[in-house]
Design a protein around this motif. Structure first.
Motif, PDB file in Angstrom:
ATOM      1  N   GLN A  78      30.874  -9.209  84.452  1.00  0.00           N
ATOM      2  CA  GLN A  78      30.541 -10.298  85.369  1.00  0.00           C
ATOM      3  C   GLN A  78      31.113 -11.628  84.890  1.00  0.00           C
ATOM      4  O   GLN A  78      31.598 -12.424  85.683  1.00  0.00           O
ATOM      5  N   ARG A  79      31.091 -11.868  83.583  1.00  0.00           N
ATOM      6  CA  ARG A  79      31.679 -13.089  83.023  1.00  0.00           C
ATOM      7  C   ARG A  79      33.166 -13.160  83.361  1.00  0.00           C
ATOM      8  O   ARG A  79      33.687 -14.208  83.756  1.00  0.00           O
ATOM      9  N   SER A  80      33.861 -12.033  83.244  1.00  0.00           N
ATOM     10  CA  SER A  80      35.296 -11.996  83.548  1.00  0.00           C
ATOM     11  C   SER A  80      35.557 -12.152  85.040  1.00  0.00           C
ATOM     12  O   SER A  80      36.476 -12.872  85.439  1.00  0.00           O
ATOM     13  N   TYR A 131      36.914  -6.891  72.167  1.00  0.00           N
ATOM     14  CA  TYR A 131      38.094  -6.157  71.717  1.00  0.00           C
ATOM     15  C   TYR A 131      38.982  -7.091  70.914  1.00  0.00           C
ATOM     16  O   TYR A 131      38.945  -8.300  71.091  1.00  0.00           O
ATOM     17  N   GLU A 132      39.818  -6.509  70.057  1.00  0.00           N
ATOM     18  CA  GLU A 132      40.855  -7.274  69.395  1.00  0.00           C
ATOM     19  C   GLU A 132      42.048  -7.310  70.341  1.00  0.00           C
ATOM     20  O   GLU A 132      42.447  -6.275  70.880  1.00  0.00           O
ATOM     21  N   VAL A 135      41.808 -24.696  78.532  1.00  0.00           N
ATOM     22  CA  VAL A 135      43.248 -24.964  78.530  1.00  0.00           C
ATOM     23  C   VAL A 135      43.693 -25.001  77.077  1.00  0.00           C
ATOM     24  O   VAL A 135      43.189 -25.795  76.292  1.00  0.00           O
ATOM     25  N   THR A 136      44.641 -24.141  76.714  1.00  0.00           N
ATOM     26  CA  THR A 136      45.088 -24.082  75.318  1.00  0.00           C
ATOM     27  C   THR A 136      46.443 -24.748  75.097  1.00  0.00           C
ATOM     28  O   THR A 136      46.813 -25.017  73.959  1.00  0.00           O
ATOM     29  N   PRO A 155      37.729 -15.673  79.011  1.00  0.00           N
ATOM     30  CA  PRO A 155      36.612 -15.550  78.081  1.00  0.00           C
ATOM     31  C   PRO A 155      36.784 -14.489  76.994  1.00  0.00           C
ATOM     32  O   PRO A 155      36.110 -14.543  75.968  1.00  0.00           O
ATOM     33  N   ASP A 156      37.675 -13.521  77.210  1.00  0.00           N
ATOM     34  CA  ASP A 156      37.912 -12.494  76.196  1.00  0.00           C
ATOM     35  C   ASP A 156      39.081 -12.832  75.282  1.00  0.00           C
ATOM     36  O   ASP A 156      39.432 -12.053  74.405  1.00  0.00           O
TER      37      ASP A 156
END
Length: 128
Positions: free
Chosen positions: A14-16, A66-67, A96-97, A116-117
């Motif tokens: 749900q977050r994704s 996950y990695e 924003v990166t 978010p992941d």
């Protein structure tokens, strides 16, 4: 032949879904829950699957993270204005990166955001 989708494993479905729909402006196209196999899927995209590629978000029951690994790079999305897209992502709570600006050694304007992941999404400003 054409690309159908890119699959990303996510720690919280749900977050994704919220990130890709609310922050990135995609639509939730369909979902599938497979309790016997212990996974759920959500397909998101900017239009009907018959017309373009989508992202398949895969949640495996009980796996919170996950990695990312060193082989995966990023997903690229065309935007009309990279700076405005960054502002919209930030206003919606996204990360924003890399701010909008020309790519090193070129003139194409790009920016990067992160889901978010931890998956990177490149925003590439469409040329007029």
């Amino acid at each position: 032949m054409r690309i159908l989708h890119t699959m990303l494993r996510v720690g919280d479905l749900q977050r994704s879904i919220d990130f890709y729909t609310r922050v990135m402006g995609m639509q939730l196209l369909r979902t599938t829950d497979r309790p016997e196999q212990k996974y759920s899927l959500a397909f998101v995209g900017y239009g009907d699957e018959k017309d373009g590629a989508t992202i398949e978000l895969t949640y495996n029951y009980g796996v919170p993270s996950y990695e990312i690994g060193t082989a995966f790079g990023h997903i690229a999305i065309a935007v009309a204005n990279a700076a405005a897209a960054c502002d919209a992502v930030r206003a919606a709570g996204g990360n924003v990166t890399r701010e909008a600006g020309p790519v090193k050694g070129g003139s194409t304007v790009i920016a990067f955001v992160q889901d978010p992941d931890g998956y990177k999404i490149e925003l590439i400003e469409a040329k007029a």
